[in-house]
Every structure is written in structure tokens, then in C-alpha cells.
Design a protein around this motif. Structure first.
Motif, PDB file in Angstrom:
ATOM      1  N   ASP A  54       0.648  -1.316   0.002  1.00 27.76           N
ATOM      2  CA  ASP A  54       0.098  -0.010   0.066  1.00 27.76           C
ATOM      3  C   ASP A  54       0.608   1.180   0.045  1.00 27.76           C
ATOM      4  O   ASP A  54       1.593   1.414   0.919  1.00 27.76           O
ATOM      5  CB  ASP A  54      -0.749  -0.168   1.039  1.00 27.76           C
ATOM      6  CG  ASP A  54      -1.896   1.183   1.250  1.00 27.76           C
ATOM      7  OD1 ASP A  54      -1.569   2.079   0.770  1.00 27.76           O
ATOM      8  OD2 ASP A  54      -2.882   1.051   2.195  1.00 27.76           O
ATOM      9  N   GLU A  97       0.397   3.465   3.160  1.00 30.23           N
ATOM     10  CA  GLU A  97       1.138   3.116   4.154  1.00 30.23           C
ATOM     11  C   GLU A  97       2.793   3.258   4.109  1.00 30.23           C
ATOM     12  O   GLU A  97       3.399   3.676   5.305  1.00 30.23           O
ATOM     13  CB  GLU A  97       1.039   1.611   4.472  1.00 30.23           C
ATOM     14  CG  GLU A  97       1.654   0.932   5.579  1.00 30.23           C
ATOM     15  CD  GLU A  97       1.689  -0.559   5.822  1.00 30.23           C
ATOM     16  OE1 GLU A  97       2.261  -0.921   6.798  1.00 30.23           O
ATOM     17  OE2 GLU A  97       0.562  -1.166   5.232  1.00 30.23           O
ATOM     18  N   ALA A 146       3.088   6.491   5.202  1.00 27.30           N
ATOM     19  CA  ALA A 146       2.943   6.698   6.858  1.00 27.30           C
ATOM     20  C   ALA A 146       4.025   6.430   7.680  1.00 27.30           C
ATOM     21  O   ALA A 146       4.154   6.964   8.779  1.00 27.30           O
ATOM     22  CB  ALA A 146       1.727   5.964   7.259  1.00 27.30           C
ATOM     23  N   ARG A 147       4.645   5.400   7.231  1.00 26.37           N
ATOM     24  CA  ARG A 147       5.936   4.690   7.735  1.00 26.37           C
ATOM     25  C   ARG A 147       7.093   5.933   7.872  1.00 26.37           C
ATOM     26  O   ARG A 147       8.173   5.509   8.662  1.00 26.37           O
ATOM     27  CB  ARG A 147       6.181   3.407   7.361  1.00 26.37           C
ATOM     28  CG  ARG A 147       5.373   2.569   7.734  1.00 26.37           C
ATOM     29  CD  ARG A 147       5.453   1.005   7.231  1.00 26.37           C
ATOM     30  NE  ARG A 147       4.603  -0.026   7.868  1.00 26.37           N
ATOM     31  CZ  ARG A 147       5.023  -0.647   9.106  1.00 26.37           C
ATOM     32  NH1 ARG A 147       6.049  -0.565   9.658  1.00 26.37           N
ATOM     33  NH2 ARG A 147       3.940  -1.433   9.511  1.00 26.37           N
ATOM     34  N   PHE A 190      -3.877   6.248   9.504  1.00 23.81           N
ATOM     35  CA  PHE A 190      -3.261   5.452  10.279  1.00 23.81           C
ATOM     36  C   PHE A 190      -2.939   5.801  11.588  1.00 23.81           C
ATOM     37  O   PHE A 190      -2.836   6.900  12.051  1.00 23.81           O
ATOM     38  CB  PHE A 190      -1.746   4.966   9.558  1.00 23.81           C
ATOM     39  CG  PHE A 190      -1.842   4.449   8.159  1.00 23.81           C
ATOM     40  CD1 PHE A 190      -1.734   3.060   7.805  1.00 23.81           C
ATOM     41  CD2 PHE A 190      -2.219   5.456   7.161  1.00 23.81           C
ATOM     42  CE1 PHE A 190      -1.927   2.779   6.658  1.00 23.81           C
ATOM     43  CE2 PHE A 190      -2.226   4.790   5.917  1.00 23.81           C
ATOM     44  CZ  PHE A 190      -2.082   3.441   5.381  1.00 23.81           C
ATOM     45  N   ASP A 191      -3.152   4.673  12.641  1.00 25.87           N
ATOM     46  CA  ASP A 191      -2.646   4.990  13.957  1.00 25.87           C
ATOM     47  C   ASP A 191      -1.119   5.035  14.194  1.00 25.87           C
ATOM     48  O   ASP A 191      -0.550   4.892  13.075  1.00 25.87           O
ATOM     49  CB  ASP A 191      -3.341   3.958  14.912  1.00 25.87           C
ATOM     50  CG  ASP A 191      -3.013   2.560  14.761  1.00 25.87           C
ATOM     51  OD1 ASP A 191      -1.847   2.457  14.132  1.00 25.87           O
ATOM     52  OD2 ASP A 191      -3.601   1.690  15.184  1.00 25.87           O
ATOM     53  N   PHE A 225       1.054   2.223  12.578  1.00 27.51           N
ATOM     54  CA  PHE A 225       0.754   2.086  11.233  1.00 27.51           C
ATOM     55  C   PHE A 225      -0.235   0.985  10.857  1.00 27.51           C
ATOM     56  O   PHE A 225      -0.467   0.502   9.854  1.00 27.51           O
ATOM     57  CB  PHE A 225       2.004   1.742  10.617  1.00 27.51           C
ATOM     58  CG  PHE A 225       3.223   2.536  10.994  1.00 27.51           C
ATOM     59  CD1 PHE A 225       3.058   4.017  10.724  1.00 27.51           C
ATOM     60  CD2 PHE A 225       4.136   2.130  11.701  1.00 27.51           C
ATOM     61  CE1 PHE A 225       4.195   4.855  11.120  1.00 27.51           C
ATOM     62  CE2 PHE A 225       5.079   2.951  12.167  1.00 27.51           C
ATOM     63  CZ  PHE A 225       5.303   4.247  11.834  1.00 27.51           C
ATOM     64  N   ASN A 226      -1.296   1.138  11.744  1.00 27.57           N
ATOM     65  CA  ASN A 226      -2.623   0.330  11.348  1.00 27.57           C
ATOM     66  C   ASN A 226      -3.493   1.136  10.731  1.00 27.57           C
ATOM     67  O   ASN A 226      -3.954   2.087  11.030  1.00 27.57           O
ATOM     68  CB  ASN A 226      -3.352  -0.462  12.688  1.00 27.57           C
ATOM     69  CG  ASN A 226      -2.495  -1.313  13.440  1.00 27.57           C
ATOM     70  OD1 ASN A 226      -1.863  -2.325  12.872  1.00 27.57           O
ATOM     71  ND2 ASN A 226      -2.108  -0.950  14.579  1.00 27.57           N
ATOM     72  N   LYS A 227      -4.043   0.597   9.643  1.00 32.88           N
ATOM     73  CA  LYS A 227      -4.942   1.351   8.774  1.00 32.88           C
ATOM     74  C   LYS A 227      -6.443   1.549   9.607  1.00 32.88           C
ATOM     75  O   LYS A 227      -7.029   0.483   9.704  1.00 32.88           O
ATOM     76  CB  LYS A 227      -5.044   0.922   7.314  1.00 32.88           C
ATOM     77  CG  LYS A 227      -6.006   1.973   6.227  1.00 32.88           C
ATOM     78  CD  LYS A 227      -6.269   1.438   5.191  1.00 32.88           C
ATOM     79  CE  LYS A 227      -4.989   1.740   4.249  1.00 32.88           C
ATOM     80  NZ  LYS A 227      -5.110   1.430   2.728  1.00 32.88           N
ATOM     81  N   ILE A 228      -6.897   2.858   9.902  1.00 36.62           N
ATOM     82  CA  ILE A 228      -7.885   2.915  10.588  1.00 36.62           C
ATOM     83  C   ILE A 228      -9.208   3.636   9.812  1.00 36.62           C
ATOM     84  O   ILE A 228     -10.132   3.738  10.446  1.00 36.62           O
ATOM     85  CB  ILE A 228      -7.790   3.529  11.895  1.00 36.62           C
ATOM     86  CG1 ILE A 228      -7.122   5.040  11.739  1.00 36.62           C
ATOM     87  CG2 ILE A 228      -6.908   2.601  13.016  1.00 36.62           C
ATOM     88  CD1 ILE A 228      -7.055   5.966  12.917  1.00 36.62           C
ATOM     89  N   GLU A 231      -9.932   3.551   5.267  1.00 34.40           N
ATOM     90  CA  GLU A 231      -9.685   3.222   4.055  1.00 34.40           C
ATOM     91  C   GLU A 231      -9.334   4.173   3.193  1.00 34.40           C
ATOM     92  O   GLU A 231      -9.687   5.604   3.558  1.00 34.40           O
ATOM     93  CB  GLU A 231     -10.957   2.390   3.443  1.00 34.40           C
ATOM     94  CG  GLU A 231     -10.923   0.804   4.168  1.00 34.40           C
ATOM     95  CD  GLU A 231      -9.824   0.181   4.109  1.00 34.40           C
ATOM     96  OE1 GLU A 231      -9.031   0.021   3.025  1.00 34.40           O
ATOM     97  OE2 GLU A 231      -9.358  -0.416   5.203  1.00 34.40           O
ATOM     98  N   THR A 232      -8.685   3.808   2.202  1.00 31.73           N
ATOM     99  CA  THR A 232      -8.042   4.789   0.972  1.00 31.73           C
ATOM    100  C   THR A 232      -9.499   5.537   0.460  1.00 31.73           C
ATOM    101  O   THR A 232     -10.300   5.106   0.107  1.00 31.73           O
ATOM    102  CB  THR A 232      -7.126   4.256   0.261  1.00 31.73           C
ATOM    103  OG1 THR A 232      -5.999   3.533   0.985  1.00 31.73           O
ATOM    104  CG2 THR A 232      -6.750   5.181  -0.823  1.00 31.73           C
TER     105      THR A 232
END
Length: 221
Positions: free
Chosen positions: A96, A99, A102-103, A128-129, A132-135, A137-138
Motif C-alpha cells: 500500500d 502505508e 505513513a511509515r 493510520f494509527d 501504522f494500522n490503517k483505521i 480506508e483509502t
């Protein structure tokens, strides 16, 4: 030891990395306004193997950024990855793109909101929290002064789509990071290695990038 090639071409950054067990050991990348992916991608791949004294046959898998992002950039990266997977008989991993962005940031609280510029006041974004968990959706969303009004926590806006909203989203809860623009193969490494360990592979024949929006060709008048 798992050796993976990570290919990131979803944005203006043409980024390629070689990773061993989730750690990048060699990297080539360049970000230009006019996109240089078609000219640079295969050159970068060749340079990586020369630098690392590895061979293509040493690869255990190939990972590619799946999108959303530039239609042309995604096509170039995915075509290259699929061609190498066919030739080497190694699995394909998709990552993704949001993601990956995000990282690029580490925060202790709030929500990470990576944004890829989708022209005008629109972006491709997700939530993302801090782990890095997607909370969320895109989405492809148009941003205005009322956007994200329902959130009280800090929103960390990153990516090349974020800075154009600094004059629009002015509340103190919005934090901007102008130094974080594009995804990179560096941040792909841990994601792709985790997927490799869990056999999360794509069907090479049928895999397609996640464009999110239909491609529209612009012609000069």
C-alpha cells in the motif's frame, strides 16, 4: 535470509531498494517534476546489483508499490516487477503506497494522514494509527475548510498532497511536515518482508495496480 527487491514508482519519486530480512542495504531514487521512471527504473535496478555484489537470481521475491498514485508511474513499476517475477519465477508482493508514506514518520499520539496529490484540491488519503494500522480506508477526497472537523485529536498531514492545504486547514490540531513528500523503497522493506514471511503474494498474471480513479488523458488545446 530473504533478499527482496522493492520498487516504488507511484509518485514523482522513482525509488528502488534491495533489502535483506526487511532492512534496506542498497538504494537508488530520484524525484523530478517530469517523472523519470521510464528512463531510470531499470538503470537503478542494475546499479543496485552491481553495488551489492548480488545477482537477480539471488532474489526471493519482488515487491511493488500498488497505489494509489500516478497512473503512468504505477504502470511502469508494476510492469517491471511482473516481468522480473515471470523471468525469475519468484513471487510478487504488493504494498500500500499510503502505508509506505505513513511509515516515514514516528509519532506518539494522534492520527497519521498520508496524502498523495491528485491535482487541484483533491488527494488520495487514508488514516493510520501510531502503529501504522490503517483505521480509515483509502479515499479520493476534495479538501476544504470543513474537512476533518469531527476529529479532536492531532492529525499529522504528510505527503506531497498535504502542504497545499496549510492555508485551508489552519486549526492547531493539524501538523504539517514539509520534508515528507514521497514514498520510498526504504519504508517498503519492512512491509514487504512481513508479507513475504506470511506468504502474502499476488497472482502475477492478474495483479493490477490500485488506481482508485479512472485514468483521464489530458490533451493540449
Amino acid at each position: 535470509m530473504a533478499i527482496l527487491l522493492n520498487i516504488e514508482t507511484a509518485t514523482k519519486n522513482c525509488s528502488v531498494g534491495l533489502a535483506k530480512d526487511g532492512e534496506t542495504v542498497a538504494l537508488r531514487e530520484i524525484a523530478t517534476q517530469n517523472f523519470s521512471h521510464a528512463e531510470k527504473l531499470h538503470v537503478f535496478i542494475e546499479e543496485l546489483f552491481l553495488e551489492s555484489n548480488l545477482k537477480l537470481q539471488d532474489l526471493d521475491a519482488i515487491a511493488v508499490s500498488q497505489g494509489p498514485g500516478s497512473y503512468t508511474g504505477l504502470r511502469i513499476g508494476v510492469s517491471a516487477a511482473k516481468g522480473l517475477c515471470y523471468a525469475l519465477s519468484v513471487p510478487l508482493i504488493s504494498v500500500d503506497t499510503l502505508e509506505v508514506i505513513a511509515r516515514k514518520i514516528t509519532v506518539e499520539n494522534g492520527i497519521i494522514v498520508p496524502m498523495i496529490d491528485a491535482r487541484r484540491m483533491e488527494v488520495f488519503s487514508a488514516f493510520f494509527d501510531t502503529n501504522f494500522n490503517k483505521i480509515r480506508e483509502t479515499q479520493a477526497e476534495i479538501i476544504d475548510a470543513t474537512s476533518y472537523g469531527e476529529f479532536s485529536e492531532t492529525l499529522h498531514l504528510i505527503g506531497d498532497g498535504a502542504m497545499k492545504f496549510k492555508a485551508v486547514l489552519t486549526d492547531a490540531k493539524f501538523k504539517y511536515y514539509p520534508e515528507i513528500e514521497f514514498p520510498s523503497a526504504i519504508e517498503m522493506a519492512k512491509i514487504s518482508y512481513h508479507k513475504y514471511q506470511n506468504n502474502q503474494f499476488e497472482d502475477v498474471a492478474y495483479f493490477e495496480p490500485f488506481y482508485l480513479k479512472d485514468f483521464v488523458m489530458l490533451t493540449k488545446k
